[in-house]
Design a protein around this motif. Structure first.
Motif, short mmCIF file in Angstrom:
data_model
loop_
_atom_site.label_atom_id
_atom_site.label_comp_id
_atom_site.label_asym_id
_atom_site.label_seq_id
_atom_site.Cartn_x
_atom_site.Cartn_y
_atom_site.Cartn_z
N ILE A 119 0.77 -1.31 0.31
CA ILE A 119 0.04 -0.38 0.34
C ILE A 119 1.08 1.41 0.25
CG2 ILE A 119 -1.90 0.89 1.58
CD1 ILE A 119 -2.85 -1.71 2.20
N LYS A 122 2.28 1.83 -3.31
CA LYS A 122 1.89 2.18 -4.59
C LYS A 122 1.02 3.86 -3.97
CE LYS A 122 0.23 -1.73 -6.35
NZ LYS A 122 -0.08 -2.55 -7.63
N SER A 131 -3.47 1.94 -4.24
CA SER A 131 -3.48 1.70 -2.44
C SER A 131 -4.65 2.08 -1.68
CB SER A 131 -2.91 3.10 -2.09
OG SER A 131 -3.24 4.28 -2.57
#
Length: 402
Positions: A119, A122, A131
């Motif tokens: 996450i 991203k 994300s």
């Protein structure tokens, strides 16, 4: 005994999110560990030491629930570490405990932590939407696991079948469960590539495909009727309708692309931008219908072409998301006002443009080019020989009757 509490540390910048910290007190020693989670001051209940969840309809609800779930898991882990340390030693070393807790957060074979790392990655490379979908999946999987983390080598076919059944019990459709499964499978495959686990093929017996859905489109007569509504006494609905029409006029441009259009993207009678979803460069002939919408609204003093993002203060994405929710809600009111038996949203513009074009015998390849479907291998063969002017000609033909 060691006291563990959650505390909120407000930002020194007004209007910015503050940090949630873990506070440990042992004797007269106090240590604070800053978590990765940030919220606004009004979203924290200091009396009970936890997040103050808003109503279900709030656009921040799901995000805050996700943070609350992740915090609870980490709080439980920290409490277990404290208990184990208290059993092993007479005098607790909070510095050592804090360091161990922080290092455990980076443990590579933890599924939750691995996905959290993805996450963050991203976000760093600018894939904010990805994300967010990863965060949504992690939130779902965390709920299913009741906050209990696991390692990748613990993931097997039985666990995935149970997760799929749990999601269906929660009311998710097959496409929704498949969406989460595909994201989880992507992370699993990446973990296999990194040598964190042998591939046990845990997704063999769960659905990871995409079901065909009913495409949401309107005939040209309904598009024209929406365009002709007198909404001058309802400014919010008027704005929602204008954004709907701008999207239709620009061949079903997605709302996020509309929101981030810059004034500098309009040059020499052409609007040029890159699709957020694919990165493809799009060029659209600027028409009277588009200019009429722009002329209707005063310049907001920002670099953006449309008054969707009105402040360049670092919260542009939140402004876009709030506007999207508001406009989609108002479009449903417009549908009711026009007697349309459907849940109208910005999504309709793209399929409506394509359906109307197809109904006028426009070649499929031209429609694909108009929509920017360069990632579809079935249409890519035709795209190389199609010029932008042909697509602009089609767009003028569609817009003539407005």
């Amino acid at each position: 005994m060691t006291s563990i509490k959650l505390k909120f540390r407000p930002s020194t910048t007004p209007g910015k999110e503050g940090s949630i910290v873990f506070q440990l007190i042992y004797g007269r020693t106090v240590r604070r560990i800053t978590s990765e989670y940030k919220i606004f001051a009004e979203e924290w209940d200091d009396e009970v030491g936890r997040i103050a969840l808003p109503t279900l309809s709030s656009p921040r609800y799901a995000h805050l629930v996700s943070i609350e779930s992740a915090l609870q898991w980490e709080l439980n882990r920290l409490q277990r570490m404290v208990q184990e340390s208290e059993k092993a030693t007479v005098t607790l070393n909070l510095d050592e405990l804090a360091a161990n807790f922080s290092s455990c957060i980076d443990r590579p074979d933890s599924v939750f932590n691995f996905i959290r790392g993805q996450i963050s990655h991203k976000k760093q490379i600018g894939k904010v939407r990805s994300s967010e979908t990863y965060r949504s999946m992690l939130n779902s999987f965390t709920y299913f696991r009741k906050g209990v983390d696991l390692t990748f080598d613990m993931m097997d076919g039985v666990l995935m079948e149970l997760y799929e059944a749990w999601m269906r019990k929660c009311g998710l459709t097959r496409n929704s469960t498949s969406f989460y499964m595909r994201i989880l499978r992507t992370n699993y495959k990446l973990a296999v590539e990194k040598g964190l686990t042998p591939d046990r093929h845990p997704f063999r017996n769960v659905y990871c495909g995409i079901d065909k859905t009913v495409k949401r489109s309107l005939p040209f007569s309904e598009i024209k009727r929406i365009n002709g509504l007198d909404l001058s006494r309802k400014p919010s609905m008027d704005f929602a309708r204008d954004m709907f029409m701008f999207s239709f006029c620009t061949r079903g441009m997605s709302f996020i692309d509309m929101a981030y259009l810059k004034k500098t993207d309009l040059n020499n009678g052409c609007l040029t931008y890159r699709r957020k979803k694919t990165g493809q460069l799009m060029t659209i002939e600027w028409t009277k219908q588009m200019q009429d919408i722009i002329d209707k609204y005063k310049s907001n003093g920002t670099s953006y072409l449309l008054p969707i993002i009105t402040r360049e203060d670092g919260n542009e994405r939140r402004q876009y998301q709030n506007q999207m929710r508001k406009i989609n809600r108002l479009l449903k009111d417009i549908a009711n006002q026009t007697g349309l038996p459907l849940s109208l949203s910005m999504y309709y513009t793209r399929h409506s443009w394509a359906t109307i074009a197809r109904g006028r015998d426009v070649p499929l390849a031209v429609i694909s080019e108009g929509l920017g479907h360069d990632s579809e291998t079935t249409t890519q063969i035709y795209l190389d020989s199609i010029k932008s002017s042909e697509v602009d000609k089609v767009n003028r033909m569609i817009l003539e009757g407005l």
